[in-house]
Each structure stands twice: as C-alpha cells, then as structure tokens.
Design an enzyme around this catalytic site. Structure first.
Site, mmCIF file in Angstrom:
data_model
loop_
_atom_site.group_PDB
_atom_site.id
_atom_site.type_symbol
_atom_site.label_atom_id
_atom_site.label_comp_id
_atom_site.label_asym_id
_atom_site.label_seq_id
_atom_site.Cartn_x
_atom_site.Cartn_y
_atom_site.Cartn_z
ATOM 1 N N GLU A 92 0.938 -1.118 0.022
ATOM 2 C CA GLU A 92 -0.133 -0.240 0.043
ATOM 3 C C GLU A 92 0.743 1.213 0.143
ATOM 4 O O GLU A 92 0.491 2.155 -0.576
ATOM 5 C CB GLU A 92 -0.953 0.082 1.388
ATOM 6 C CG GLU A 92 -2.124 0.919 1.240
ATOM 7 C CD GLU A 92 -2.861 1.054 2.395
ATOM 8 O OE1 GLU A 92 -2.653 0.149 3.153
ATOM 9 O OE2 GLU A 92 -3.683 2.151 2.473
ATOM 10 N N GLY A 148 -8.247 5.338 7.689
ATOM 11 C CA GLY A 148 -8.865 5.218 8.746
ATOM 12 C C GLY A 148 -8.271 4.227 9.764
ATOM 13 O O GLY A 148 -8.362 4.635 10.829
ATOM 14 N N ALA A 149 -7.579 3.214 9.164
ATOM 15 C CA ALA A 149 -7.260 2.335 10.238
ATOM 16 C C ALA A 149 -5.540 1.954 10.134
ATOM 17 O O ALA A 149 -5.130 1.334 10.849
ATOM 18 C CB ALA A 149 -7.961 0.728 9.849
ATOM 19 N N SER A 150 -5.102 2.456 9.214
ATOM 20 C CA SER A 150 -3.479 2.619 8.998
ATOM 21 C C SER A 150 -2.967 3.759 8.595
ATOM 22 O O SER A 150 -3.624 4.535 7.777
ATOM 23 C CB SER A 150 -2.918 1.395 8.254
ATOM 24 O OG SER A 150 -3.317 1.272 6.938
ATOM 25 N N THR A 151 -1.591 3.955 8.626
ATOM 26 C CA THR A 151 -1.106 5.252 7.821
ATOM 27 C C THR A 151 0.389 4.737 7.387
ATOM 28 O O THR A 151 0.926 3.711 7.739
ATOM 29 C CB THR A 151 -0.723 6.328 9.126
ATOM 30 O OG1 THR A 151 -0.211 7.480 8.173
ATOM 31 C CG2 THR A 151 0.262 5.857 10.054
ATOM 32 N N GLN A 152 0.677 5.105 6.034
ATOM 33 C CA GLN A 152 1.917 4.519 5.460
ATOM 34 C C GLN A 152 3.053 5.877 4.972
ATOM 35 O O GLN A 152 2.370 7.103 4.823
ATOM 36 C CB GLN A 152 1.377 4.008 4.062
ATOM 37 C CG GLN A 152 0.696 2.882 4.056
ATOM 38 C CD GLN A 152 -0.716 2.672 4.891
ATOM 39 O OE1 GLN A 152 -0.957 2.052 5.578
ATOM 40 N NE2 GLN A 152 -1.507 3.805 3.901
#
Ligand SMILES: *[C@@H]1O[C@H](CO)[C@@H](O)[C@H](O)[C@H]1NC(C)=O
Ligand SMILES: *[C@@H]1O[C@H](CO)[C@@H](O)[C@H](O)[C@H]1NC(C)=O
Ligand SMILES: *[C@@H]1O[C@H](CO)[C@@H](O)[C@H](O)[C@H]1NC(C)=O
Ligand SMILES: *[C@@H]1O[C@H](CO)[C@@H](O)[C@H](O)[C@H]1NC(C)=O
Ligand SMILES: *[C@@H]1O[C@H](CO)[C@@H](O)[C@H](O)[C@H]1NC(C)=O
Ligand SMILES: *[C@@H]1O[C@H](CO)[C@@H](O)[C@H](O)[C@H]1NC(C)=O
Ligand SMILES: *[C@@H]1O[C@H](CO)[C@@H](O)[C@H](O)[C@H]1NC(C)=O
Ligand SMILES: *[C@@H]1O[C@H](CO)[C@@H](O)[C@H](O)[C@H]1NC(C)=O
Ligand SMILES: *[C@@H]1O[C@H](CO)[C@@H](O)[C@H](O)[C@H]1NC(C)=O
Length: 463
Positions: free
Chosen positions: A154, A186-190
């Site tokens: 991602e 909403g649930a993860s950051t990259q």
C-alpha cells in the site's frame, strides 16, 4: 453539420469542432482499468483510462470516473452496502464503452480494515473476499483479483501514484528527484520515500521503473489510521466514573456517550478493555478544551520508548532512515491541515499556533463537524514530529495537498497490469493525438488562407 436557423449561411463552427473531436477520439482507441479501493471506512471505485498505443508511457493514465460506495467498509458489509456497491458498479459499467468491457481489467484491493478483520477472524475475512470475487467475476469485465494487500504494498503503490502524477518518472536522461508519500487512512498510515542508495534494511525495497532503480523505504503502521488511533486515545482515558470521563481534546461544552464496545471492540484497543465492564456499558466523554493535556494524552499512544537511544528509529522500535526531500501528505493528513487552514506548505510554528488555538476553543466556537479537529491536529503533529522526526527545518518540505487522484489504487493498477516497465524507454516527445490533429488543421487553414489571399490580390490586380 447543419447551419443555424437564424443565420443559414454562417458556418456552424461549434458543431464542426464537436464532430472533429469525435473523429479524433474514434481514431485513438482508449483502454480502461477498474480498481476498487476497499478501505476501512468505505470503498471507492476508480475508473482509469489511457490511449491504447501508449500503454507503457508515463503520465498517460488518467482517472475518468470515480464512485464512492455509501456505507461502511467491506469488513462490515451488509445488505445495504451490497446494494450501494452494485449501484456504483452500474454507473462505472455504463461509462466503459460496450466494446471495451471484456478487455477492461478489474481489481479489488482491501487495506487495513480487512487486515484487522483477518487478524481477528480469518474465516470471516475469507468469506467476504470470496463473495466479492464471485460478484466481480460476474460483471462484464476481465476480473483479475480481489485480495488484501500488505501495508508495505500500500505504501509503495502510494509512492508510485504520487510520482507518476507529478511527472517525476518523465525525466529520462537523469534520474529525477522523487517525492515522498504520506498517506493517512482510517485504520493505518503509510510512509514511503526514496532513501539513499546505500541504505539497506527491513523496510527497504528496490524498484526498477523506466530504466532507473529506486531504493524505497516504506512502512505501514496498523492501528495508526485516524479512526483507530482516536479509539486508542479514548482507551487511554481512565476514570473511576464511567458516566463522566474528561477528554482534554474535545471542546468544552461537548460530551458524547458511546458503548464500551465502540472503544474497546477493536483489535487495536481490546487489550486495554477493563475486565469488569460489559461491551454494552455506556461511557460518557466530557470535553475540556485543554491543549497541553491533549498533547500529552495523544503522545501516550505512541510507543516512543522502544526507540530510545536508537538512531534512525520512528516509533514502536521501527527502523526508519532520516526523512529526506519533499513529501506529499494526502488523505487524512490533508483533511486535518484543511480544517486548521494550514494546507499546502507552511511552517511548523504556524501549525503549532493554529493547533493550540483550535484546542482552546469551546464547543460553540468550534464548528459541529470539527469536534475531533484538536485530536487529529495533535495526532498528525505527534506522528510527524515525534514519530517520523520532521522538525522546524524540514516541515516546509511537507505539502498537505488535496489531489483528488492520489490514492494507492493507481499505482496498484499500473504495477499489476505491467504498465510501468523496468527498462528505459526511448526519449520521445509526446504529442497527443488531438493536439497533433489541431496542429495539422491550423497549418492547412493557414495555407488555404494564404492561397486565397493571393488569388484575391491577383483578381483585384487584374480588374
Ligand atoms: C507494454 O509492455 C509490455 C511488457 O513489457 C508489452 O508486452 C506490451 O506490448 C507493451 N505495450 C505497448 C503498447 O508498448
Ligand atoms: C470481446 O467482445 C467482443 C465483442 O464485443 C468480441 O468480438 C471479442 O471476441 C471479445 N473478446 C474476448 C476476449 O472475449
Ligand atoms: C491475487 O493477489 C494475491 C495477493 O496479492 C496474490 O497472492 C495472488 O497470487 C493473486 N492472484 C492472482 C490470480 O493474481
Ligand atoms: C459520575 O458522574 C455523573 C455525571 O457527572 C454524576 O452525576 C455522578 O454522581 C458521578 N458518580 C460518581 C460515583 O461520582
Ligand atoms: C452533556 O451535555 C448535555 C447537554 O448537551 C448536558 O445536559 C449534560 O449534563 C452533559 N453531561 C455531562 C456529564 O457533562
Ligand atoms: C446506554 O444508553 C442508551 C441511550 O443512549 C440506553 O438506551 C441504554 O440502555 C444504555 N445502556 C446501558 C447499559 O446503560
Ligand atoms: C542513520 O542514518 C544515517 C543517515 O542515513 C547514517 O549515516 C547512519 O549510519 C545511520 N545509523 C544507523 C545506526 O543505522
Ligand atoms: C479557517 O478559515 C475559515 C474562513 O477562511 C474560518 O471560517 C475558519 O474559522 C478557520 N478555521 C480555523 C480553525 O481557523
Ligand atoms: C510546538 O509546540 C510544542 C509544544 O506544544 C513545542 O514543544 C515545540 O517546540 C513547538 N514547535 C515549534 C516549532 O514551535
């Protein structure tokens, strides 16, 4: 081309241009690709389009249509959201010309919401994916895959999208400067950026694009998306009285009652659930508008200790080389900066000052949809400063930008359909078909006008 009624002699230019354009479009067949971005809180369907004969060129794929599926993400699919998905797919199907449908690839990539469900209940996650595979297979397109993509993929696809859209792969003779990619879902950051060539480590991947090799650092933090992190913050708050828990980030005069399961039901917070309280129990959070306390509270959800004394470490003990170059901060990063009026590039001082002023406002001053703005400002600030180690010197390299087309899905489609070759392409000046036709048209018009002018002059001269 019919002439207009009020002026039967005058040539109808507008109509002719339309016909000319139609001929050009017909002359340059288009190809299409569809990606369903199945995020934690919603699914978005993207339709991409590119000229057939330029398939592997950089910068030719454009987004032609997009449909946001109403309702929750696919991890919580119900009858209603199935209906909404079908509605979206109907709209997208209509946009693709009939003759192109069976050659149009369709992919579904599920991200952190499904990663969490997979962790919690693998069977349930697989049932959803199989149902979606069956449905997408039944559409008149060339179905490719419906799967959960990894956080690292991602991040990398986000980086590819940013640089593809910025035209950074266009420079053929020199390896272009690339931009880093910061995505907040909403649930993860990259995070993803090009690290110096000699950097090696766990989260570094080498990718070859258009003849150059890039050394990309990329990491995805599960549970550190905006919504899951907000639950982690709520779970940090402890009180002996469940009907009155002070929340320093919410505005004074605002309170909210939620079920314990809304806070502790997530994979990201379940370890903090108090033993003696059922999931149905109500909890009331009471806003305090306390900037200093809010900052301390938000900082507590980051495990900064395991990086203590380590060089090149973000948080949770994760290795990260020092951030270098410019960064595009989009999705949740942009929405937060927008709410603070500091989108684009600004100084850290300005971000700090705006954040402090917003966090001091009471409920009447803050607008209704901004109840969480103080929390998200502090979250973004802590993640970027204490986590990724941005400081007042390089904060201005951050560009909080709304770029409607930026999403990992474009990079994913480019990679999955082999549209970004590893080898160098010959340097060619790209002249789009329409521009070429227009050039030809203008040139021939000029020649005709000159010719007519000569004849008229000649005729005048003779008589
Ligand atoms: C694009 O690249 C692929 C693989 O490298 C190749 O098979 C295909 O023919 C290329 N298409 C065009 C239009 O050049
Ligand atoms: C796609 O559809 C066209 C007609 O619309 C047909 O001629 C062609 O054979 C089809 N191709 C495949 C691979 O099914
Ligand atoms: C579908 O995607 C998954 C995960 O990326 C991959 O392991 C699998 O091989 C893909 N299947 C096909 C048919 O491409
Ligand atoms: C808990 O808070 C509520 C609301 O502020 C208050 O009415 C109640 O008396 C408190 N209960 C205890 C045990 O302090
Ligand atoms: C929550 O707000 C309502 C009005 O919006 C108020 O009546 C109530 O007392 C508040 N509860 C607490 C615990 O502050
Ligand atoms: C929680 O609050 C709702 C109304 O907001 C109420 O219907 C419900 O009974 C409450 N649950 C408990 C366990 O007190
Ligand atoms: C940390 O990063 C810097 C710059 O890339 C490098 O010079 C240094 O060796 C790295 N330190 C460790 C322990 O990896
Ligand atoms: C941002 O600017 C708008 C108008 O320009 C204003 O209404 C709003 O209150 C500002 N928001 C903040 C957080 O300063
Ligand atoms: C931002 O504010 C924090 C405290 O909230 C402070 O520690 C930091 O030095 C400030 N940074 C800048 C650049 O003003």
């Amino acid at each position: 081309c019919k002439s207009t009624e009020d002026n039967p002699i005058k040539f109808n230019w507008k109509c002719c241009l339309v016909i000319l354009k139609m001929l050009c479009v017909r002359a340059a067949p288009k190809l299409y690709g569809i990606v369903l971005d199945a995020g934690s809180s919603r699914t978005t369907v993207y339709l991409y389009q590119w000229p057939a004969e330029k398939e592997n060129n950089t910068g030719v794929v454009t987004q032609t249509n997009m449909c946001q599926v109403k309702g929750p993400g696919i991890s919580e699919m119900n009858k209603e959201s199935w209906k909404n998905l079908m509605k979206c797919m109907g709209i997208i199907t209509e946009t693709v010309p009939l003759s192109q449908r069976n050659s149009t690839s369709i992919f579904l990539g599920a991200t952190a919401g499904m990663r969490l469900l997979h962790q919690k209940n693998e069977a349930a996650a697989n049932i959803i994916l199989v149902a979606l595979q069956e449905y997408l297979h039944s559409l008149p397109f060339d179905f490719q895959n419906a799967s959960i993509i990894s956080g690292q993929e991602e991040g990398l696809y986000g980086w590819i999208t940013v640089n593809y859209l910025m035209g950074n792969f266009l420079e053929v003779r020199l390896r272009a400067r690339t931009q880093g990619s910061l995505d907040l879902g909403g649930a993860s950051t990259q995070i993803a950026f090009a690290a110096p060539d000699n950097t090696r480590g766990k989260d570094l991947v080498q990718v070859a694009l258009y003849g150059y090799e890039y050394n990309i650092y990329t990491h995805s933090f599960l549970c550190y998306g905006k919504n899951e992190a907000e639950k982690k913050v709520l779970a940090e708050l402890k009180s002996s009285n469940w009907s009155h828990i002070n929340h320093p980030c919410y505005p004074a005069g605002y309170n909210i009652t939620m079920k314990a399961s809304d806070v502790f039901g997530s994979e990201c917070t379940k370890s903090q659930a108090p033993a003696q309280n059922g999931p149905e129990r109500n909890i009331t959070f009471v806003g305090q508008s306390d900037p200093a306390m809010c900052k301390r509270l938000v900082r507590r959800i980051f495990d900064l200790n395991s990086c203590h004394g380590k060089e090149n470490c973000s948080f949770e003990g994760v290795y990260q080389p020092p951030v270098t170059g410019d960064f595009m901060a989009y999705a949740g990063f942009y929405h937060t900066a927008k709410a603070l009026n500091v989108s684009g590039s600004n100084s850290l001082e300005k971000f700090n000052a705006t954040m402090r002023s917003v966090c001091s406002m009471d409920w009447k001053t803050v607008k209704v949809h901004l109840k969480s703005v103080c929390y998200s400002a502090n979250y973004v600030h802590t993640l970027l400063v204490d986590g990724y180690k941005f400081n007042s010197d390089n904060w201005e390299n951050l560009n909080f930008k709304k770029e409607v087309h930026i999403a990992w899905s474009l990079g994913y489609m480019l990679a999955q359909s082999n549209m970004i070759p590893a080898e160098a392409k010959l340097l060619k000046l790209p002249i789009p078909n329409i521009a070429f036709a227009a050039l030809l048209f203008i040139l021939s018009a000029l020649i005709i006008i000159t010719f007519m002018f000569l004849i008229i002059t000649l005729v005048r001269f003779c008589y």
